[in-house]
Design a protein around this motif. Structure first.
Motif, PDB file in Angstrom:
ATOM      1  N   ASP A 178       3.090   2.215  -1.744  1.00  0.00           N
ATOM      2  CA  ASP A 178       3.087   2.054  -0.291  1.00  0.00           C
ATOM      3  C   ASP A 178       2.953   0.572   0.084  1.00  0.00           C
ATOM      4  OD1 ASP A 178       3.083   2.900   2.317  1.00  0.00           O
ATOM      5  OD2 ASP A 178       1.147   3.912   2.222  1.00  0.00           O
ATOM      6  N   ASP A 179       3.424   0.236   1.277  1.00  0.00           N
ATOM      7  CA  ASP A 179       3.251  -1.130   1.816  1.00  0.00           C
ATOM      8  C   ASP A 179       3.707  -2.181   0.811  1.00  0.00           C
ATOM      9  OD1 ASP A 179       2.037   0.327   3.809  1.00  0.00           O
ATOM     10  OD2 ASP A 179      -0.002  -0.266   3.289  1.00  0.00           O
ATOM     11  N   GLU A 235      10.103   1.144   5.665  1.00  0.00           N
ATOM     12  CA  GLU A 235       9.221   1.686   6.710  1.00  0.00           C
ATOM     13  C   GLU A 235       9.362   0.889   8.000  1.00  0.00           C
ATOM     14  OE1 GLU A 235       5.213   3.350   5.535  1.00  0.00           O
ATOM     15  OE2 GLU A 235       5.278   1.460   4.444  1.00  0.00           O
TER      16      GLU A 235
HETATM   17 CA    CA Z   1       3.082   2.104   4.505  1.00  0.00          CA
END
Ligand code: CA
Ligand code: C2E
Ligand code: CA
Ligand code: CA
Length: 278
Positions: A178-179, A235
């Motif tokens: 993630d990220d 995202e």
């Molecule tokens: Ca994220």
């Protein structure tokens, strides 16, 4: 000066005391919320750029507070982590998200569900037990569950991290970072982990069209991921321009307000079931 020091010390003590009282109170409230079913999962569609279909959804927690209304995760997840309440809350999230994913499959929609895991949960020894419990006696394949881990969690030293990730992977669960890009991963290190997908952080996506550095980073992440046999999802996609750029550079999926905001479970299912425009 001496006097001053004493004042500081006094101040320090009383704020520490307040802090732990607040903490105990917060823990009590989170426990109460869990026991009273005040948490909700929203689902945000992930749009596959190759097939043009929704092929997954990220589960995002909210707290439906009886007085304060809907509370965003940034306002209580840090406290849940601090107090350890993230462990039972995270267990609820995993079970709930997987149950919902089975609902989609029963309704004829074969898509994946993404679940966020915090570092604290990951350290907790029972994670692999929990995962195998959740996956036992289910109708769908474990590969429809994707756990989202942060770079800092994965990159932290450690042999036992690798062992735990391998155990999860072996059960068939997918793993995503993630990220991506905001942490400190060494790319060669990343190669040792059984990762399936990178999620490009929205801080690189927002200004993609105007900022050549962000554009270069995004192109590099996609190229590198593909070289390593990983999928990439971007995202925070909010504009057609960003979508066009990502499509042109072979990004696999997008997730963002442009293709769909996080929705309550019933509205998300209705979205899946709606006939596409002719
Ligand atoms: Ca994220
Ligand atoms: P995240 O995992 O990076 O989740 C993506 C966040 O970006 C979500 O915020 C989502 O609503 C928001 N978002 C999606 N599309 C867009 C867009 O186009 N533009 C903008 N500006 N934002 C977009 P949300 O739901 O408030 O969640 C915030 C964070 O809380 C998540 O960040 C995640 O770190 C954490 N979180 C949420 N649910 C859980 C959970 O069940 N467990 C744990 N441990 N953490 C969670
Ligand atoms: Ca996430
Ligand atoms: Ca984030």
């Amino acid at each position: 000066a001496k006097n001053n020091g004493r004042k500081c010390l006094h101040f320090f003590h009383s704020t520490m005391e307040n802090y732990s009282i607040q903490r105990i109170e917060m823990e009590r409230q989170l426990r109460h919320a869990l026991d009273n079913h005040e948490f909700r999962l929203f689902y945000q569609p992930q749009f596959n750029l190759e097939t043009g279909a929704i092929d997954g959804a990220e589960a995002l927690i909210r707290w439906q507070h009886p007085q304060k209304g809907l509370i965003a995760p940034d306002e209580f997840i840090p406290m849940a982590e601090d107090t350890g309440m993230i462990v039972p809350i995270g267990e609820w999230v995993l079970k709930q998200a997987w149950a919902e994913c089975q609902n989609w499959h029963r309704a004829g929609h074969a898509l994946r569900v993404g679940v966020n895991l915090s570092a604290h949960q990951f350290n907790h020894a029972q994670l692999t037990d929990l995962a195998s419990m959740v996956l036992s006696d289910t109708i769908i394949d474990a590969s429809f569950l994707e756990l989202e881990l942060t770079e800092s969690l994965v990159m932290r030293q450690a042999e036992d991290t690798l062992t735990a990730l391998n155990a999860l992977k072996k059960s068939g669960i997918r793993l995503a970072i993630d990220d991506f890009g905001t942490g400190y991963s060494s790319l060669s290190y990343l190669k040792q982990f059984p990762i399936d997908r990178l999620k490009i952080d929205r801080s690189f996506v927002g200004d993609l069209a105007n900022n050549p550095n962000d554009a270069a980073i995004v192109v590099a992440i996609i190229a590198m991921a593909h070289c390593m046999g990983l999928e990439v999802i971007a995202e925070g996609v909010e504009t057609e321009e960003q979508l066009k750029f990502l499509r042109m550079h072979d990004c696999n999926q997008v997730q963002g307000y442009l293709t769909g905001k996080p929705l309550p479970a019933n509205e998300f299912l209705a979205l899946l079931s709606a006939k596409p425009e002719p």
